[in-house]
Scaffold this active site. Structure first.
Site, PDB file in Angstrom:
ATOM      1  N   GLY A  25       4.655   4.260  -5.156  1.00 24.18           N
ATOM      2  CA  GLY A  25       4.842   3.161  -5.952  1.00 24.18           C
ATOM      3  C   GLY A  25       3.813   2.601  -6.752  1.00 24.18           C
ATOM      4  O   GLY A  25       3.950   1.966  -7.703  1.00 24.18           O
ATOM      5  N   GLU A  26       2.585   2.881  -6.543  1.00 19.15           N
ATOM      6  CA  GLU A  26       1.376   2.238  -6.991  1.00 19.15           C
ATOM      7  C   GLU A  26       0.412   2.955  -7.902  1.00 19.15           C
ATOM      8  O   GLU A  26      -0.427   2.790  -8.165  1.00 19.15           O
ATOM      9  CB  GLU A  26       0.661   1.652  -6.129  1.00 19.15           C
TER      10      GLU A  26
ATOM     11  N   LYS B  14       5.022  11.638   0.835  1.00 17.04           N
ATOM     12  CA  LYS B  14       3.815  10.431   0.371  1.00 17.04           C
ATOM     13  C   LYS B  14       4.645   9.414  -0.382  1.00 17.04           C
ATOM     14  O   LYS B  14       5.588   9.902  -1.213  1.00 17.04           O
ATOM     15  CB  LYS B  14       2.849  11.164   0.114  1.00 17.04           C
ATOM     16  N   GLY B  15       3.823   8.447  -0.501  1.00 16.87           N
ATOM     17  CA  GLY B  15       4.253   7.279  -1.341  1.00 16.87           C
ATOM     18  C   GLY B  15       3.823   7.551  -2.735  1.00 16.87           C
ATOM     19  O   GLY B  15       3.153   8.398  -3.138  1.00 16.87           O
TER      20      GLY B  15
ATOM     21  N   ALA C  36       0.931  -1.177  -0.095  1.00 14.38           N
ATOM     22  CA  ALA C  36       0.001  -0.037  -0.085  1.00 14.38           C
ATOM     23  C   ALA C  36       0.817   1.265   0.029  1.00 14.38           C
ATOM     24  O   ALA C  36       0.506   2.274   0.618  1.00 14.38           O
ATOM     25  CB  ALA C  36      -0.958   0.073   1.090  1.00 14.38           C
TER      26      ALA C  36
END
Ligand SMILES: Cc1cc2nc3c(=O)[nH]c(=O)nc-3n(C[C@H](O)[C@H](O)[C@H](O)COP(=O)(O)OP(=O)(O)OC[C@H]3O[C@@H](n4cnc5c(N)ncnc54)[C@H](O)[C@@H]3O)c2cc1C
Lengths: 286, 757, 158
Positions: free
Chosen positions: B714-715, B711-712, B527
């Protein structure tokens, strides 16, 4: 029906075998003749090794690496002789071929990738018996001849590349490929591989097409060769009928349906388009 | 003390990965490199049947093969709690009495080497009694379809329903899970729509295709069980293995090194219990290394059928939307319920709607179990929703970008009641990709077209991560989190965060290997949680470690802590600086050996939003349906880029996976058998598939909840690609393809409007 | 008794003689017998190129090549490239600076593939050369950029 192997293929699964490393064709023939059913050839080894990983265990393996004669590429006035164990890499880099039959190194340089071309051989490509592999169809349109040794009969024979189809059992020993030298135009279209690829060759006699051959091949079948409907067409006659000629050819493509594949109708339709474009490419002044 | 952006020295630098040299020199060790004294090698016998009762298994001949040490079948599971699955435990460690897909593990054995193990497996005989296979969603839902599961479900606590939703477990035969989501009063809005568009879409079953297959080495000793695995979620797996083998959690210890790719495929329990079971029975260390083909047959991405209907006003205001999704869950639950929940609640996309209703069903079929995959459902949603946004815009005669801009959720707006407020500004990314793809404009070229897509995916919901930072007497720091290094560059990013806080150079920060016995807990590498959640924990732990050191130093130096700072590995007091070791020596007996800070971060339902924008240009051959992607321009927004180069790499890598999904990726079945679930036959993108122009724009809008506003990332990058390309095809030749992958024959069929099959 | 065969080859500049099972793959000879663990085996079918090593300077799929095939030949693995000079090899340095590795599993093979390219005097198909190996993480763009000098000049940069 697709079979599923309950044990995953892996190199660790390769059964032991007796290895032979002859350094001449005669010696290789002798070894094969000792036990034709239980002996297989290892050229580059790409397809053979992948098959051994699935549990296939022939018992005796003859490595052709040391048979230098089988890697020779020789250019004569009327023909080109290529040893069956010549690698794709050798073919694409061969200075003589680049002059005498430049389309061949150019075509081969587009196969697979550099690892495959360094390891894989022209003979292995032909004899792996995979419908998507392109050397047999290509050599077919070039009117090449294959020289084989039949180990069970201990006899030599020649066969037009166009007529060779690998059966389920081990193939006869291919030693050399002979391509006649001619004045020809060769055009190919590999954009839709692996579903479909096409090669067209027209042999010229001045402004007349002496003969023409096209081949279609793909993962659902082939190679499928066809000759131009009539011999000795003039350039203008053929040019005027490109679309019809192409459509006639395309209808001959076999109907094999695979899941997730494009379907036979699509293949036929696109084969027609590719052939028409190739003909136009050859025939119409650009 | 808070640092402002212009004071940052480590955060924001594009340093090469801290493990880059190890990886490029071959020194990096992966789980597949582990060998130990006395280690046995395991191999699995897989089901050749899609759906069958196991009548008998004869292992006697295999047992007699010299070098075979242990053989296990479903019968060996009697003393265990043998099922696993993320929320619904229905997958047995080995088939128990029944198989439910071709490839399911039936027998496993351990031998002195893999060759012996393979040879022994060849002697195993399994007798099956075939049952009707259910290869497709339609097969499974047919009125006369047999039930794949007849016994009680092995369910355990499902999480509370996300906002605006409710779910039902096993509502009907062969339906694993149903999830309904509703916001607003759809019934009231439909009649008010001026324009309604309705379409069916399909999404292909995909393979993760990680280069390192699933591998684990398990051994029992006096302390209990020790496992080295390349699972993405060592702490979750530790709990699962402890439960399955009825061991105290403390007696199960997991080690995780470098992982050769995951993309979700190594999330949650997979084949690891088989290795453990064999190690238990053999009383020796056992290595279970799947082949890549076996890995591809262990888990996959859900295929899906999506029916989507959207209503808008005449001036292009998005009003109401309804989605019906059937997910092909495969034979076992794995993470499917969770994926269904995410899909169900994401159809709002980046737009404001008055009402959205969604119904998602996970259908069980006799195929490879589907599980987590990069995007966790957002790829399915975006494919359908962004295709349809384009269709609506074209039908209304509005520019597709303008149509999107009119309806974007604004920064700080939750979009739907109860949702996490949007933490990014969507126009900036769309403007960026639109500007770049158009270049100098120029006349329209026949057969060429441009398409756009936008997505937002939520990240790091319901996640917990702990962290520890230790300052050593040498002045350098050791940091520890449970985020596994799977290629996302977590070690590099965490190093930069800790280095920033501690005033150290990245070389002075070392990341500890993951060992569940010593590493702080982490809820799993998924996630896109790593930098946002563990990053916060690392930052706080680093601050605490620094404070502990400075408190100690103040004590030794007889000053106030506020007068001290920690910089470049030394304690600074005015013009003087002191090596940590010197302070420790000055203190004498009883001085601490290191200065430790520990912290923990727990997130709520949603933590941040990952947006993605794509503009694609294609050229279509109208006679064959073949097309070339000429340009692919993507934008990512990461709040604050801890390491811009690593962020761009994430976005690019995801985009190229999305490109593969658009062009050719699909696991196909031929009868009951997966036809191409092996590396040579499953086509993934290669270098030559890259468009000649492929660019990524990195935006930093600064609103991330992670450390320093991060923040992330990767997805997100894969989500928008398929729809952008389909939209570009539409722009080029005026036809709509609604099935993935966008194979030439589908394009041609659309062009010839079904004149050919 | 298993069928064995004696092999002798140069590995990273050192002569290696061994008695090995005839069916042993070069990849396993390097990894198991010589403990050169840098070479990775991923797909085990010749598709991905993670196991690429150089044999006589050309990229070779070591999971599809029997150890006996390398008899009398010159094998280079990623360890050989790394150790060859005290300095980091130019292709490794370029890949490092551009941040090519993600999970890293494909990297030893990619380094060898690129090294093979850099040793080619002039290859007409430089971009095609690098198409041989699969990287599932990076999206290739960083690799393409890192290796651009070799692709552009099709030879060793000055
Ligand atoms: C990733 C990949 C991509 C590829 N892409 C393409 C492509 O684009 N186009 C294409 O055409 N091909 C392609 N190929 C196929 C490739 O060209 C062949 O695998 C290769 O040429 C096989 O040669 P080999 O010498 O390695 O065969 P081997 O494995 O040594 O032999 C193959 C088979 O032929 C038999 N055999 C070999 N030599 C002889 C002989 N002289 N006489 C009798 N029998 C013999 C062997 O016993 C074996 O059964 C690809 C392969 C791979 C792995």
């Amino acid at each position: 029906m697709l079979q599923y192997s309950e044990i995953a293929a892996t190199r660790r699964r390769i059964a032991e075998f007796q290895l032979f490393r002859p350094d001449s064709i005669d010696e290789a023939c002798e070894i094969l003749a000792e036990a034709p059913e239980a002996t297989v050839l290892h050229a580059g080894g790409i397809d053979l090794v992948n098959r051994l990983k699935t549990g296939y265990a022939p018992g005796r393996i003859v490595a052709l690496k040391a048979v230098e004669r089988m890697q020779d590429i020789r250019i004569f006035d009327d023909r080109i002789e290529i040893g069956a164990a010549a690698s794709h890499w050798q073919i694409e880099n061969h200075a003589g071929l680049k002059i005498s039959l430049p389309m061949l190194p150019a075509y081969v340089a587009g196969l697979g990738n550099i690892r495959v071309r360094v390891q894989g051989t022209i003979g292995g490509n032909i004899l792996a018996g995979e419908p998507v592999y392109e050397m047999l169809p290509l050599l077919g349109v070039l009117d090449a001849e294959l020289t084989f040794f039949d180990a069970s009969r201990r006899s030599w024979f020649k066969l037009a590349a166009r007529d060779y189809r690998r059966g389920p059992t081990a193939p006869p020993f291919l030693t050399a490929i002979t391509i006649p030298q001619r004045s020809r135009s060769v055009i190919w279209d590999r954009r839709l591989r692996p579903a479909l690829a096409m090669v067209l060759s027209l042999d010229w006699d001045g402004d007349m097409i002496r003969s023409g051959t096209a081949v279609l091949t793909g993962d659902r079948g082939g190679p499928l060769f066809t000759s131009l409907p009539a011999d000795r067409l003039s350039r203008s006659q053929a040019a005027a009928n490109c679309a019809d000629i192409a459509a006639d050819w395309a209808r001959l493509f076999p109907s094999v349906d695979l899941p997730s594949g494009p379907g036979p109708d699509y293949c036929r339709h696109v084969a027609g388009v590719m052939l028409r474009r190739a003909l136009q490419n050859c025939l119409l002044p650009s | 003390m808070t640092l402002r952006a212009n004071q940052l020295t480590q955060v924001g630098r594009s340093i090469p990965g801290v493990d880059s040299r190890a990886k490029l020199s071959g020194a990096a060790r992966y789980t597949s490199d582990i060998a130990m004294e006395g280690m046995l090698h395991a191999k699995i016998l897989h089901s050749t049947r899609a759906h069958a009762l196991i009548k008998s298994i004869d292992v006697s001949a295999a047992q007699a093969v010299p070098g075979v040490i242990a053989i296990v079948t479903g019968d060996d599971l009697a003393a265990l709690d043998p099922h696993y699955g993320m929320f619904i435990r229905d997958q047995p460690v080995l088939a128990i009495g029944k198989v439910r897909y071709v490839g399911e593990p039936v027998v496993a054995l351990a031998a002195i080497d893999e060759a012996t193990a393979c040879r022994a497996l060849e002697c195993v005989r399994v007798a099956y009694q075939d049952l009707q296979p259910l290869m497709t969603i339609a097969d499974a839902l047919a009125p006369d379809a047999p039930a794949l599961f007849t016994d009680e479900l092995h369910a355990h606590a499902l999480p509370p329903s996300p906002v605006n939703s409710r779910y039902v477990q096993q509502p009907s035969r062969n339906v694993l899970f149903a999830y309904d989501y509703a916001v607003g009063n759809a019934d009231a809005w439909w009649p008010l729509c001026d324009h309604i568009v309705e379409q069916n879409f399909s999404f292909a079953r995909l393979s993760h295709y990680s280069l390192e297959p699933h591998v684990c080495v398990a051994r029992f000793n006096e302390q209990g069980l020790e496992v080295w695995s390349n699972n993405q979620d060592p702490f979750l797996l530790q709990l699962d293995i402890a439960r399955i083998f009825r061991l105290p959690v403390k007696a199960v210890r997991f080690h995780t090194g470098f992982i050769g790719g995951g993309f979700g495929g190594k999330s949650y329990c997979k084949s690891e219990p088989i290795g453990v079971l064999l190690a238990q029975k053999a009383r020796r260390p056992v290595r279970l290394a799947l082949t890549m083909a076996e890995s591809m047959q262990t888990t996959c991405e859900h295929g899906a059928q999506i029916h989507l209907r959207s209503g808008v006003s005449a001036n292009g205001e998005t009003l109401v939307r309804e989605a019906n999704v059937l997910l092909d869950g495969g034979a076992y639950a794995d993470a499917s319920p969770s994926v269904a929940m995410r899909i169900g609640s994401r159809f709002n996309g980046p737009y404001r709607w008055k009402a959205v209703t969604t119904k998602v069903k996970v259908v069980r079929t006799t195929t490879i179990p589907a599980g987590s995959f990069r995007g966790f459902g957002s790829a399915h949603v975006t494919w359908a929703a962004e295709s349809q946004m384009d269709v609506i815009a074209r039908e209304l005669g509005i520019d597709p970008c303008d149509f999107r801009r009119r309806n974007f959720i604004a920064l700080g707006d939750p979009g739907a009641p109860g949702e996490t407020p949007l933490d990014c500004e969507l126009n900036e990314g769309l403007d960026a990709v639109a500007r770049r793809i158009k270049g100098n404009g120029g006349p329209r070229i026949n057969g060429r077209g441009i398409g756009f897509a936008v997505a937002v995916k939520s990240g790091a919901g319901g996640h917990r991560a702990d962290a520890r930072v230790r300052i050593l007497p040498s002045g350098s720091a050791l940091i520890a989190t449970g985020v596994s290094e799977i290629g996302q560059s977590t070690r590099t990013a965490m190093t930069q965060v800790a280095a920033e806080v501690l005033g150290l150079a990245p070389e002075q920060v070392e990341v500890e290997e993951i060992d569940t016995q010593t590493t702080p807990f982490d809820a799993g590498t998924h996630a896109s949680s790593g930098i946002a959640v563990s990053g916060i924990a690392i930052k706080q732990a680093a601050e605490k470690a620094r404070d502990a050191l400075l408190a100690f130093a103040a004590d030794v130096l007889g000053c106030r802590q506020g007068e001290l700072d920690f910089r470049q590995g030394e304690v600074v007091h005015g013009d003087a600086s002191y090596a940590v070791a010197d302070l420790v020596a000055r203190h004498g007996d009883g001085a601490p050996t290191d200065f430790t800070g520990e912290a923990s971060k727990q997130t709520g339902a949603g933590f941040f939003w990952m947006p993605a924008w794509t503009a694609a240009e294609v050229e279509v051959d109208v006679e064959t349906g073949a097309f070339t992607v000429l340009q692919l321009i993507n934008a990512a927004e990461v709040g604050t880029a801890i390491n811009p180069q690593r962020c761009i790499s994430q976005a690019e890598g995801a985009a190229v996976q999305g490109l593969g999904q658009s062009l050719f990726e699909e696991i196909a079945y031929e009868g009951a058998v997966p036809a191409n679930a092996e590396p040579l036959k499953y086509r993934v993108a290669r270098m030559n598939d890259l468009p000649s122009r492929f660019e990524t724009v990195l935006l930093e809008q600064g609103h991330g909840p992670g450390p320093f506003g991060a923040k992330g990332v990767g997805e997100a990058g894969n989500l928008t690609i398929p729809a952008a390309i389909a939209n570009a095809i539409h722009d080029a030749v005026g036809v709509r393809v609604t099935d993935l992958p966008l194979r030439p024959e589908r394009v041609l069929r659309a062009i010839l409007s079904d004149k050919i099959r | 008794m298993s069928e064995t065969i004696s092999v002798s080859m140069m590995v990273n500049g050192e002569r290696r003689d061994a008695e090995v099972p005839v069916a042993l793959m070069l990849a396993d000879f390097l990894r198991d017998n010589l403990r050169l663990l840098g070479t990775k085996v991923a797909c085990d079918q010749g598709a991905c190129g993670a196991c690429t090593v150089l044999v006589d300077g050309l990229p070779t799929t070591s999971c599809l090549t029997f150890a006996f095939v390398a008899e009398g030949r010159d094998v280079t693995t990623v360890e050989g490239v790394t150790a060859a000079d005290a300095v980091w090899d130019a292709v490794q340095q370029a890949l490092h600076e551009h941040g090519a590795p993600q999970c890293g599993f494909c990297m030893p093979g990619l380094v060898m593939l690129s090294k093979g390219l850099s040793m080619q005097p002039a290859s007409a198909e430089a971009a095609g050369w690098l198409n041989a190996n699969i990287c599932r993480c990076s999206g290739y763009e960083v690799i393409r950029r890192a290796l651009a000098p070799w692709i552009a000049t099709r030879g060793i940069p000055a």
